[in-house]
Motif scaffolding. Structure first.
Motif, PDB file in Angstrom:
ATOM      1  N   LYS A  49      -4.218   5.323   8.440  1.00  0.00           N
ATOM      2  CA  LYS A  49      -3.453   4.245   7.822  1.00  0.00           C
ATOM      3  C   LYS A  49      -2.243   3.875   8.676  1.00  0.00           C
ATOM      4  O   LYS A  49      -1.910   2.698   8.831  1.00  0.00           O
ATOM      5  CB  LYS A  49      -3.006   4.663   6.415  1.00  0.00           C
ATOM      6  CG  LYS A  49      -4.117   4.608   5.378  1.00  0.00           C
ATOM      7  CD  LYS A  49      -3.599   4.875   3.977  1.00  0.00           C
ATOM      8  CE  LYS A  49      -4.724   4.729   2.955  1.00  0.00           C
ATOM      9  NZ  LYS A  49      -4.278   5.037   1.582  1.00  0.00           N
ATOM     10  N   THR A  94      -1.856  -7.184   3.633  1.00  0.00           N
ATOM     11  CA  THR A  94      -0.806  -6.240   3.236  1.00  0.00           C
ATOM     12  C   THR A  94       0.541  -6.678   3.811  1.00  0.00           C
ATOM     13  O   THR A  94       0.644  -6.957   5.010  1.00  0.00           O
ATOM     14  CB  THR A  94      -1.144  -4.811   3.720  1.00  0.00           C
ATOM     15  OG1 THR A  94      -2.448  -4.455   3.261  1.00  0.00           O
ATOM     16  CG2 THR A  94      -0.124  -3.804   3.208  1.00  0.00           C
ATOM     17  N   SER A 111       1.316   5.294   0.428  1.00  0.00           N
ATOM     18  CA  SER A 111       0.591   6.376   1.112  1.00  0.00           C
ATOM     19  C   SER A 111       1.523   7.537   1.395  1.00  0.00           C
ATOM     20  O   SER A 111       2.694   7.352   1.743  1.00  0.00           O
ATOM     21  CB  SER A 111       0.007   5.851   2.431  1.00  0.00           C
ATOM     22  OG  SER A 111      -0.686   6.851   3.112  1.00  0.00           O
ATOM     23  N   VAL A 116       0.872  -1.177   0.000  1.00  0.00           N
ATOM     24  CA  VAL A 116       0.000   0.000   0.000  1.00  0.00           C
ATOM     25  C   VAL A 116       0.907   1.223   0.000  1.00  0.00           C
ATOM     26  O   VAL A 116       1.842   1.312   0.796  1.00  0.00           O
ATOM     27  CB  VAL A 116      -0.935   0.019   1.228  1.00  0.00           C
ATOM     28  CG1 VAL A 116      -1.643   1.367   1.329  1.00  0.00           C
ATOM     29  CG2 VAL A 116      -1.962  -1.102   1.124  1.00  0.00           C
ATOM     30  N   SER A 155      -5.337  -1.064  -2.314  1.00  0.00           N
ATOM     31  CA  SER A 155      -5.907   0.278  -2.114  1.00  0.00           C
ATOM     32  C   SER A 155      -6.057   0.625  -0.636  1.00  0.00           C
ATOM     33  O   SER A 155      -6.110   1.794  -0.269  1.00  0.00           O
ATOM     34  CB  SER A 155      -7.259   0.378  -2.813  1.00  0.00           C
ATOM     35  OG  SER A 155      -8.140  -0.607  -2.312  1.00  0.00           O
ATOM     36  N   SER A 156      -6.125  -0.404   0.228  1.00  0.00           N
ATOM     37  CA  SER A 156      -6.283  -0.142   1.659  1.00  0.00           C
ATOM     38  C   SER A 156      -5.512  -1.186   2.455  1.00  0.00           C
ATOM     39  O   SER A 156      -5.250  -2.293   1.979  1.00  0.00           O
ATOM     40  CB  SER A 156      -7.764  -0.170   2.040  1.00  0.00           C
ATOM     41  OG  SER A 156      -8.326  -1.433   1.721  1.00  0.00           O
TER      42      SER A 156
END
Length: 667
Positions: A643, A630, A600, A598, A624-625
């Motif tokens: 996040k 992850t 960010s 991910v 995406s999240s």
């Protein structure tokens, strides 16, 4: 003063006069004096062509002829907006935003949603270089010559602006100008235009830019996009755009809370009728670009923006009859044929009734007086029946039992609302619809072949499925109505060129039920070729990322059908691309295979898209999240606190930009 300096001085002055008049609405020179000065400039430019400048004010009068508008890709995709129809919807939207961002202070930019034609305009070194219609969001038509005639759009920017960026705006036609155009048509006995929005949109595709120049079009800017823009928020971007020379609606406002957003909506719900343009709602955007980046996009729209639609206008009219349309999948759609009535600027004659359940729910009957509104101000729909005006002799509507085209008995699958005609290969509208889907822009994009021509070819017995297109000859096409030599040549050439369309779009073009663009890409990427996909089992398909049982069953049914297999074999023999052509990247590896990342935050060396591309090129997957699946978070500056908290809670390693580069460069 030499000639070149005189020309430049005239250009600068005329640009400023245009800006004062069309952007600031504060003219500083009479029309007569402006025309005299423009004529002086045109004379000098004609005598000295060596000083030609495509962005001179003299070029706004148009004159360039565009026979075919070239389709070009958008550098930055143009998304559509999610709609809301109540303040409760906006409250729920804010909750979703806060779930991603955490409990950070939020502020919003509120802008009126003007009803026109969206446009993307590119500026390089302050000069307008290209203008493209929205199209399908991924690509649109190059209408630069026509856009340059709109005087509220700057050809040359003022002040301190980035080297390159795009602006997004709405091309609109003010009420006064629209009424004047219609009055002129009425006076010469011509049919007036139906509404400002369609007229504005149609103006952009006129072949003669001189005709576009005669129309009082306007452009209202609502967004800027590019790399390293010199501001941190949407509202600051609008303010900067004003200084550079763009027309930004003064109604835009910064709201420090959702309560202030509601006050803005309440005010304009009443006062919008005082505006000189059509508007159908308010667009609410999370103001900070950092937060917009964190929120990202769904497949269709930004998560950081929401359109609040004003309550639609309603009228009453009479239902004269109900007709039934057959779609390419065999789905039957009932359509109400109405006594023509004026609604939200257009004459409405028809409205969708959706399905049998809707007819039964409304208890709608022939001869009823019905209430009609425009769903989202676009699609007319019947919302209720005026029972007080119902005839004593009226009888309930009986839904048809057989296909209106091929007379096959209809079926209705359990759990579905639509009736279907099962005559998949013998029902003309289904056959024509499938071929029309196959040739469409997002699918095979066959130039020279439109929907009406497909129907013409079918009705003349030349095509019965999309594989037949590849057997067409110019001699077969020429005798058809409205077909000249050039049209026939272009059609055959367009069909031939479609053989280079990549596998994922071919798969979408086949028209497998429930397999849209996104699903087609996932299946193509997973199976690599049509043979592997055709041999997949139900369990194999369900295990593919985001492929559910409904889609899997539909894929199986498609390949189990013998006629589909025959058509695919014929397409193979024609040279259609039925396998992924891998782009060979000498630097690509598989060292990140099986890992989910991910991305960010804001980065120094690379853009977020460049980092995502590097992950995929090295075998990894971009999520995406953050979730338990992850493996790593690549974090830049200003990573969203929600996040960060979730990554720490799940003990997911957080990599800096430098850490990530070390990871992919390791032997």
């Amino acid at each position: 003063m030499n000639v070149q300096n005189t020309i430049q001085k005239l250009r600068d002055e005329l640009d400023q006069y245009n800006y004062n008049y069309y952007v600031l609405d504060s003219p500083t020179i009479s029309d007569y004096d402006f025309d005299i000065q423009l004529k002086q400039l045109q004379d000098l430019e004609n005598k000295h062509p060596e000083y030609f400048d495509e962005n001179s004010p003299s070029q706004r009068v148009g004159g360039a002829i565009t026979k075919n508008f070239k389709t070009v890709p958008h550098e930055y995709r143009m998304y559509s907006l999610d709609n809301s129809y109540s303040k409760e919807d906006l409250i729920e939207w804010e909750k979703r935003v806060q779930k991603v961002l955490g409990e950070v202070p939020l502020e919003y930019t509120c802008e009126l949603k003007y009803d026109g034609a969206s446009i993307s305009i590119t500026y390089e070194n302050g000069k307008l270089t290209r203008a493209v219609t929205r199209g399908d969001g991924f690509q649109g038509d190059d209408v630069t010559n026509n856009i340059k005639t709109i005087k509220s759009i700057p050809l040359q920017l003022k002040g301190d602006f980035p080297d390159k960026f795009d602006v997004r705006g709405e091309i609109i036609l003010p009420f006064a100008g629209f009424e004047k155009m219609n009055q002129d048509l009425i006076e010469i006995g011509e049919t007036p235009y139906s509404n400002p929005r369609n007229t504005a949109s149609g103006s952009l595709k006129l072949q003669d830019s001189a005709e576009v120049a005669k129309r009082p079009l306007d452009c209202l800017l609502y967004f800027l996009i590019g790399n390293n823009l010199p501001f941190a928020t949407q509202y600051d971007g609008l303010e900067a755009a004003r200084k550079w020379g763009f027309k930004v609606p003064k109604e835009a406002k910064l709201a420090l809370s959702l309560e202030e957003v509601f006050k803005y909506i309440d005010f304009w719900d009443i006062h919008r009728h005082e505006l000189p343009y059509e508007t159908d709602g308010v667009v609410v955007k999370v103001n900070r670009f950092q937060y917009q980046d964190e929120l990202g996009y769904t497949a269709k729209s930004p998560r950081w923006a929401m359109a609040y639609k004003f309550k639609s206008e309603q009228v009453s009219t009479v239902l004269n009859s109900i007709s039934y349309q057959v779609g390419r999948t065999g789905a039957i759609t009932p359509v109400a044929n109405l006594e023509p009535v004026q609604l939200a600027g257009t004459i409405v004659k028809r409205a969708s009734l959706y399905n049998a359940d809707q007819i039964e729910k409304l208890d709608i009957r022939l001869g009823d007086t019905v209430f009609v509104e425009k769903g989202g101000e676009i699609i007319p729909k019947i919302i209720a029946v005026d029972l007080s005006k119902r005839s004593e002799n009226s009888e309930p509507t009986k839904y048809i039992t057989h296909c209106p085209e091929c007379h096959t008995e209809l079926i209705k699958n359990e759990g579905e609302v639509n009736h279907y005609c099962p005559n998949f290969y013998g029902c003309p509208p289904q056959i024509i619809g499938r071929i029309q889907h196959y040739i469409s822009r997002k699918a095979m994009d066959i130039e020279g072949l439109g929907g009406e021509t497909v129907a013409l070819l079918f009705n003349n017995g030349l095509v019965h499925n999309y594989a037949d297109l590849y057997q067409l000859t110019v001699d077969q096409i020429l005798p058809l109505e409205r077909m000249a030599q050039k049209s026939a040549d272009n059609l055959v050439k367009g069909v031939e060129n479609s053989k280079s369309i990549p596998f994922e779009r071919v798969l979408y073009a086949l028209g497998i039920r429930y397999v849209g663009e996104t699903v087609a890409k996932k299946l193509a990427k997973h199976y690599k070729n049509i043979d592997a996909l055709s041999q997949a089992t139900l369990m194999d398909l369900v295990l593919v990322d985001e492929i559910g049982e409904k889609i899997a069953k539909s894929v199986l049914e498609f390949f189990e059908n013998e006629e589909n297999r025959i058509i695919i074999d014929r397409l193979k023999n024609c040279g259609i691309q039925f396998e992924i052509i891998e782009n060979i990247n000498p630097n690509a590896t598989d060292k990140l295979a099986g890992k989910v990342f991910v991305v960010s935050g804001v980065f120094q060396q690379f853009s977020r898209d460049e980092l995502k591309k590097a992950i995929e090129e090295n075998g990894g997957k971009v999520g995406s999240s953050i979730s338990a699946k992850t493996n790593y978070v690549v974090a830049g500056d200003n990573m969203g606190p929600a996040k960060l908290e979730k990554a720490n809670k799940l003990n997911i390693p957080i990599l800096s930009e430098g850490d990530f580069m070390i990871l992919i460069n390791e032997n």
